[in-house]
Design an enzyme around this catalytic site. Sequence first.
Site, PDB file in Angstrom:
ATOM      1  CG  ASP A 293       9.226  13.839 -33.725  1.00  0.00           C
ATOM      2  OD1 ASP A 293       9.185  14.466 -32.641  1.00  0.00           O
ATOM      3  OD2 ASP A 293       9.715  14.333 -34.749  1.00  0.00           O
ATOM      4  CE1 TYR A 294       5.467  17.620 -27.386  1.00  0.00           C
ATOM      5  CE2 TYR A 294       3.490  17.317 -28.669  1.00  0.00           C
ATOM      6  CZ  TYR A 294       4.116  17.801 -27.550  1.00  0.00           C
ATOM      7  OH  TYR A 294       3.401  18.463 -26.599  1.00  0.00           O
TER       8      TYR A 294
END
Length: 739
Positions: A293-294
């Site tokens: 994820d980011y």
Amino acid sequence: MKIRLILPVLAFFMAGTISAAGADGIRKTESSEDREMDRFISALMRKMTLEEKVGQMVQIPANFTTGPAVRTGNYIKAIEEGRVGSMLNVEGVAATRKYQELAMKSRLRIPLIFGKDVIHGYRTGFPIPLAEASSFDMEVIERAARCAAREASAAGIHWTFAPMVDVGWDARWGRVMEGAGEDPFYGAAVARARVKGFQGEDLSDTATVLSCIKHFAGYGAVIAGKEYNSVDMSMGQFANFYMLPYKAGVEAGAATVMTAFNDFNSVPCTVNGDLLRGLLKDSWGFDGFTVSDYASLGEVVNHRCAVDRKDAARQGVMAGLDMEMSTGCYADFLVELVRDGSVPEKFVDDAVRRVLEQNRLGLFEDPFRYCNEERERTVIGSAKSREDALYVAERSIVLLENENNFLPLSPDIRKVALVGPLSKSRYDMCGMWSCADQSRVVTLYDAMMERGVDVLYSDGYDLGTGELKDTSLTMSYARQADAVVVTIGERAENSGEMRCRGDISIAQEQQALVSMLAASGKPVVVLLMCGRPVIFNEAREAAASVLCTWWLGSESGNAICNVLWGDYNPSGKLPMTFPLHNGQIPLYYQQKSTGRPESSGWWHSRYQDIPNGPAYPFGYGLSYTTFEYSAPELLSGDGEDIHAKVKVCVRNTGKYAGEEVVQLYVRDDVASVTRPVKELKGFRKIALGPGEVAEVVFDITDSQLGFYDERLEYIVEPGRFTLMTGGDSVHLRSVDFTL
Ligand code: NOJ
């Protein structure tokens, strides 16, 4: 006696480490599916330098709209040198062409993959995923994803970070808007439909995009419903309540899986080898690639599980994280880690092969095949998209109250007092995580005007401050009108990522406004616009009718009008329980049997000050017609996989044609571990004209009866089961079955 059905799929968690389980999550053989592609990739990889290989594991953001700003350095140079595999948030043919041209300057001309959060429609906005899930109709859900893929791919996008399949029990968690609600069985069905919709039959079709199952794993269980928080659950809880939708998405062929921000079994998911190499790749045979994820790889340092970003990079690649989104730990350190012997190159090779295999998109043949200006112009926002958006939006609306059958509005109701600024807000209709073209959103006000309704509009409250305004005008309109329609709810930005709330109640002012309007003596229709279950006890008691419209996207106004005037008979059911009080959260229907259930008298599991029951249960939703259910009847099975069948007859007893979601719940009456009081194990959406009867038959197989036991083995225990059928999770009739 227990029947052991499936080899332990979670055994490595019990064994402790992946090495103890003897697995490394690396594919031992090249896939036999496409030998030609394998040969092509093997030949390409032989030519690649280590730097170029690591480049394929790097995703950089083009802008920071979906996460904190990160350092990207000179990314133009990095792309030209083949040190970037994917870009995030680049969209539109012109922009994707520009970056792809840079990639074509690199030595091996490996195309970039462009990814974006296309969550519910692209420029044509669709209902938020939680709303779509209310349709309980897989054709509807697939159609929505297909349209999103068609439009996004026409804008040069190859990959969507969807579907989010996290099971959510906690309505405070803002991200429940992005999922399919609280039930794993239902969530698995929706996951399959969404993957199928995005990816179609063949990823080389340019109208499809790669899908991404997220957030692996257990993100829906963040403690106290708070974004980015920890998750702490037993493996049994995970296996029985959270795992199924991820597995279903993978089995449906999702090309990618995103790791979650949280920890799982005390190890951050992004570097959790048991999850990524063990469960996902080894046990489930996932052959796509994983993406963080980011910034979640760099954040392993904040979890205090890595000394520094270099250590995080080492842990990530060892754990089976194939591509890193945004923080550059791979870009900065992976080459060095391989060179100094800290990371065996085979792990890099496995990751690179997985990424390159997305050649299924056909980009090696033509890196610009998604860059077609003509397609971009004609497909995005087309009449077909609008038709799909309307179809899906109508089916996402849930009728919660309808006193004296006030809805549908009779055709002679032409003068309507329309109250509430959400009725005119294009922005809010799109909901969070939207890519929609706001200028093309049809609001409720627009749609009523278009219908020729005599609209007496007043704001009633201020959308920004929430304070009541124009009260006397509003009340005078209410008195003059044939009916009062009031829009209340959250704003779009009140749900979604970083939009958790400690109090999910609708603003007191809005609820007071509904009471005031009801005091005018006119029946009041409340349109509840929200991205999660909300609490609105005062308003729902004052209202004659309540429609939960969630956020419906570009065709919001038309869909709502069609339902208000009965052109479409609402058929949605709630995929998440609506609590009565904040203190009940997390509230979900598949509670486990406790030692002191309600039947034990005063000393039962409850609060002193609030009841246990919800405002509206899972699976609930009314129709303009009524349905009568027969008692379920047990039929014999086929002597093989089908242990029994349950038959129920449903009759449309009202005067309108309508659709009903017939639901099957199962309780294991005595088991070796504690089991839920009921679990959804089947659903069927049927359409019936007035007076018509349908016979619905559910098969009872191992997957309806089994569970993961304390050794994490999927078992079916012989004994008595209660099989329940009905139109929601509370109003059920039952029949016993003994295996
Ligand atoms: C963070 C979110 O958790 C994830 O779902 C999303 O795909 C990424 N940001 C990229 O925008």
